[in-house]
Design an enzyme around this catalytic site. Structure first.
Site, PDB file in Angstrom:
ATOM      1  N   ASN A 145       4.148   3.899   0.877  1.00 41.63           N
ATOM      2  CA  ASN A 145       4.849   4.413   2.054  1.00 41.63           C
ATOM      3  C   ASN A 145       5.940   3.409   2.458  1.00 41.63           C
ATOM      4  OD1 ASN A 145       4.438   5.274   5.446  1.00 41.63           O
ATOM      5  ND2 ASN A 145       5.138   6.636   3.865  1.00 41.63           N
TER       6      ASN A 145
ATOM      7  N   GLN B 267      -2.482 -12.260   7.960  1.00 44.12           N
ATOM      8  CA  GLN B 267      -2.705 -11.986   6.536  1.00 44.12           C
ATOM      9  C   GLN B 267      -1.976 -13.020   5.677  1.00 44.12           C
ATOM     10  OE1 GLN B 267      -2.653  -7.970   4.528  1.00 44.12           O
ATOM     11  NE2 GLN B 267      -0.552  -8.539   4.063  1.00 44.12           N
TER      12      GLN B 267
ATOM     13  N   MET C  69       0.852  -1.197   0.000  1.00 46.80           N
ATOM     14  CA  MET C  69       0.000   0.000   0.000  1.00 46.80           C
ATOM     15  C   MET C  69       0.889   1.249   0.000  1.00 46.80           C
ATOM     16  SD  MET C  69      -3.414  -0.973   2.083  1.00 46.80           S
ATOM     17  CE  MET C  69      -2.807  -0.680   3.723  1.00 46.80           C
TER      18      MET C  69
ATOM     19  N   LEU D 260       9.213  -2.800  11.881  1.00 49.55           N
ATOM     20  CA  LEU D 260       8.960  -1.686  10.957  1.00 49.55           C
ATOM     21  C   LEU D 260       7.539  -1.774  10.400  1.00 49.55           C
ATOM     22  CD1 LEU D 260      12.277  -1.326   8.918  1.00 49.55           C
ATOM     23  CD2 LEU D 260      11.634  -0.347  11.130  1.00 49.55           C
TER      24      LEU D 260
ATOM     25  N   SER E  65       4.422   0.944   8.289  1.00 52.24           N
ATOM     26  CA  SER E  65       4.079   2.282   7.781  1.00 52.24           C
ATOM     27  C   SER E  65       3.423   3.105   8.882  1.00 52.24           C
ATOM     28  CB  SER E  65       3.120   2.173   6.599  1.00 52.24           C
ATOM     29  OG  SER E  65       3.753   1.490   5.558  1.00 52.24           O
TER      30      SER E  65
ATOM     31  N   HIS F 285       9.395  -3.308   3.446  1.00 50.62           N
ATOM     32  CA  HIS F 285       8.932  -3.542   2.076  1.00 50.62           C
ATOM     33  C   HIS F 285      10.125  -3.841   1.159  1.00 50.62           C
ATOM     34  CE1 HIS F 285       5.642  -0.706   3.479  1.00 50.62           C
ATOM     35  NE2 HIS F 285       4.951  -1.724   3.051  1.00 50.62           N
TER      36      HIS F 285
HETATM   37  O1  PAF Z   1      -0.113  -5.779   3.592  1.00 54.47           O
HETATM   38  C1  PAF Z   1      -0.552  -4.858   2.872  1.00 54.47           C
HETATM   39  O2  PAF Z   1       0.109  -3.848   2.655  1.00 54.47           O
HETATM   40  C2  PAF Z   1      -1.936  -4.991   2.247  1.00 54.47           C
HETATM   41  O3  PAF Z   1      -2.817  -5.636   3.110  1.00 54.47           O
HETATM   42  C3  PAF Z   1      -1.912  -5.675   0.878  1.00 54.47           C
HETATM   43  C4  PAF Z   1      -1.429  -7.109   0.966  1.00 54.47           C
HETATM   44  C5  PAF Z   1      -1.004  -4.901  -0.073  1.00 54.47           C
HETATM   45  C6  PAF Z   1      -3.319  -5.702   0.273  1.00 54.47           C
HETATM   46  O4  PAF Z   1      -3.833  -4.420   0.112  1.00 54.47           O
END
Ligand code: PAF
Length: 276
Positions: free
Chosen positions: A28, A150, A26, A181, A183, A33
């Site tokens: 940022n 998730q 998402m 870490l 966002s 990431h």
């Molecule tokens: O983990 C995230 O940043 C979000 O939940 C994802 C997997 C990009 C889905 O919008």
């Protein structure tokens, strides 16, 4: 590096690529990431990073409006890593009807842990991730272990919906202090940031307790941690010791364990976890 906003352009580019690893984000972007991106580069010939703040995974009272949107800075970081393409669609491109009537519904684990207080959140995640998988058709997709629930739900989805995609999990990236870490760390004041490290420290204490005593009462260990965090002004959402393969509540220290945590420091909700 190309920055693409439309599904048709993304598909045309993808058709020219051999193996692709997708890193859904998402935006940022922080070092966490970037560690996903670096892993993606190791497994596939091409890497596509998606940047999309997905409205349907935010609840009404959540931070969709204020979620940091930093596309230019994100693209600079990704270009420096030699990424092939960024897919940054608008909400209209992803949801042309303004909403999404067909949804991907995860198993009942969606209602536990983070899902207990974020109704519909995981349904929004699985729906957008399926759409991204259908658009990009990657061979691999990388997700961080910080969002462990998730990751679990996406693994289940890929198996049950027969996506021909290998899910690659990447360990949590931590600041030197131990803070995972995220966002959302950007919402913390300096004082909150220095106090926030107590969450990871508390999980480490739980882990030490469990490893030192195979007969310990796991529910007691959870309760002690919740009490200590509450005494230190945290508002605890959950501290839960789970089987890290099934995400069922763990009953014995002999299982493969993971401690999952969500708690609020001020108005910022932070997640962390630790494998035992
Ligand atoms: O983990 C995230 O940043 C979000 O939940 C994802 C997997 C990009 C889905 O919008």
């Amino acid at each position: 590096m190309q920055v693409i906003q439309t599904i048709s352009e993304l598909r045309a580019l993808r058709n020219k690529m051999t193996t692709v690893a997708l890193v859904p984000t998402m935006g940022n972007l922080h070092e966490g990431h970037l560690s996903l991106v670096k892993r993606a580069k190791e497994v596939a010939d091409y890497v596509i990073v998606s940047i999309f703040v997905n409205p349907i995974q935010f609840g009404e009272n959540e931070d969709f409006g204020s979620y940091p949107r930093t596309l230019d800075a994100d693209c600079e970081k990704l270009a420096a890593l030699g990424i092939d393409a960024v897919f940054a669609p608008t909400a209209l491109e992803m949801y042309p009807n303004g909403s999404q009537s067909v949804r991907v519904v995860p198993s009942d684990i969606q209602n536990e842990l983070c899902g207990a207080t974020r109704a519909g959140h995981f349904n929004g995640v699985t729906t957008v991730v399926s759409k991204l998988f259908n658009i990009v058709q990657p061979n691999f997709a990388c997700f961080g272990e910080k969002d462990y629930q998730q990751l679990h739900i996406i693994r289940e989805m890929v198996v049950e919906l027969n996506f021909p995609i290998e899910i690659i999990s990447v360990p949590i990236c931590r600041a030197e202090t131990g803070l995972a870490l995220s966002s959302r760390n950007g919402y913390l004041s300096d004082d909150e940031k220095s106090r926030a490290i107590y969450l990871s420290q508390s999980l480490q204490v739980m882990k030490d307790t469990i490893t030192a005593n195979a007969d310990c009462d796991l529910r007691r260990v959870e309760k002690d941690c919740i009490q200590k965090l509450t005494d230190a002004d945290w508002v605890v959402d959950y501290i839960s010791i789970r089987n890290r393969e099934t995400l069922a509540i763990a009953e014995s220290t002999k299982e493969p364990l993971i401690i999952l945590a969500a708690a609020k420091m001020g108005s910022t909700r932070l997640l962390d976890n630790l494998k035992v």
